[in-house]
Design an enzyme around this catalytic site. Structure first.
Site, PDB file in Angstrom:
ATOM      1  N   VAL A   1       0.830  -1.205   0.000  1.00  0.00           N
ATOM      2  CA  VAL A   1       0.000   0.000   0.000  1.00  0.00           C
ATOM      3  C   VAL A   1       0.865   1.256   0.000  1.00  0.00           C
ATOM      4  O   VAL A   1       2.005   1.239   0.443  1.00  0.00           O
ATOM      5  CB  VAL A   1      -0.966   0.043   1.204  1.00  0.00           C
ATOM      6  CG1 VAL A   1      -1.889  -1.151   1.221  1.00  0.00           C
ATOM      7  CG2 VAL A   1      -0.226   0.131   2.513  1.00  0.00           C
ATOM      8  N   CYS A   2       0.271   2.326  -0.507  1.00  0.00           N
ATOM      9  CA  CYS A   2       0.859   3.668  -0.446  1.00  0.00           C
ATOM     10  C   CYS A   2      -0.313   4.639  -0.338  1.00  0.00           C
ATOM     11  O   CYS A   2      -1.431   4.227  -0.044  1.00  0.00           O
ATOM     12  CB  CYS A   2       1.742   3.941  -1.662  1.00  0.00           C
ATOM     13  SG  CYS A   2       0.836   4.071  -3.214  1.00  0.00           S
ATOM     14  N   ALA A   3      -0.072   5.898  -0.610  1.00  0.00           N
ATOM     15  CA  ALA A   3      -1.135   6.893  -0.484  1.00  0.00           C
ATOM     16  C   ALA A   3      -2.219   6.738  -1.544  1.00  0.00           C
ATOM     17  O   ALA A   3      -3.408   6.794  -1.242  1.00  0.00           O
ATOM     18  CB  ALA A   3      -0.554   8.295  -0.531  1.00  0.00           C
TER      19      ALA A   3
ATOM     20  N   THR B   1      -4.145   4.258   0.655  1.00  0.00           N
ATOM     21  CA  THR B   1      -4.725   4.588   1.958  1.00  0.00           C
ATOM     22  C   THR B   1      -5.767   5.697   1.849  1.00  0.00           C
ATOM     23  O   THR B   1      -6.662   5.783   2.682  1.00  0.00           O
ATOM     24  CB  THR B   1      -3.631   4.991   2.969  1.00  0.00           C
ATOM     25  OG1 THR B   1      -2.855   6.054   2.419  1.00  0.00           O
ATOM     26  CG2 THR B   1      -2.734   3.825   3.330  1.00  0.00           C
TER      27      THR B   1
END
Length: 188
Positions: free
Chosen positions: A65-67, A93
């Site tokens: 995951v990342c932004a 996220t």
């Protein structure tokens, strides 16, 4: 799981108990709120953590995951090159939070602006500096033109050189002890 898949936030939430979640954002971004149980391995440290990630993938499925999903897609591609299957969280996220899912924020953790906000600030400051300096020295306007060109290139290629540079600043770097502890947790 195939080499590189995507999970929607609802799918990831339903499977969270069985996934090893790896957050590839900077430590400051991670501290601002991450998926429950996520391990922080910043994207630029992925190669160093590869043996631990391989071990984790042998035990179960990885969710990266990342932004927004862009950096996690890059991480999944890097992992796939090494034969490690991983999924990315669609929308990152940001989508997770938008749907009202819980995020964890460590008490007392240092926080930094999101990388996208840091890039906007740096680019805007550089353009403004170029324009102001250009009033006295017209050649200084080339700084603004260079930043504008970089932003266009970034949009066309879906990459961000400025983010790569900003990720190397001290407030965006993991502490060695934190990274070592995360790698150890993923290894074992």
């Amino acid at each position: 799981m195939t080499t590189h898949t995507a999970l929607a936030p609802a799918q990831a939430k339903a499977r969270l108990h069985e996934l090893t979640v790896v957050d590839v954002r900077t430590p400051g971004e991670y501290a601002s709120g991450h998926l429950p149980g996520a391990h922080n391995i910043p994207l630029d440290h992925l190669d160093a953590a590869l043996p631990a990630l391989m071990a984790a993938a042998d035990r179960g499925d990885l969710l990266v995951v990342c932004a927004s999903g862009a950096r996690s897609a890059d991480a999944c591609a890097t992992l796939a090159e090494s034969g490690v299957a991983a999924a990315t969280l669609t929308g990152g996220t940001a989508a997770w939070v938008q749907l009202g899912h819980d995020v964890h924020r460590p008490a007392g953790a240092r926080t930094a602006w999101a990388m996208e906000r840091q890039v906007r600030f740096a680019a805007g400051a550089l353009v403004l500096a170029g324009l102001v300096a250009g009033r006295r020295r017209p050649a200084a306007r080339m700084l603004s033109a260079g930043v504008a060109s970089g932003l266009v290139f970034s949009a066309l290629t879906d990459t961000c050189g400025m983010a790569r540079v900003l990720a190397k600043l001290p407030h965006n770097r993991p502490r060695p002890a934190d990274l070592d502890a995360t790698v150890a947790a993923l290894s074992g």
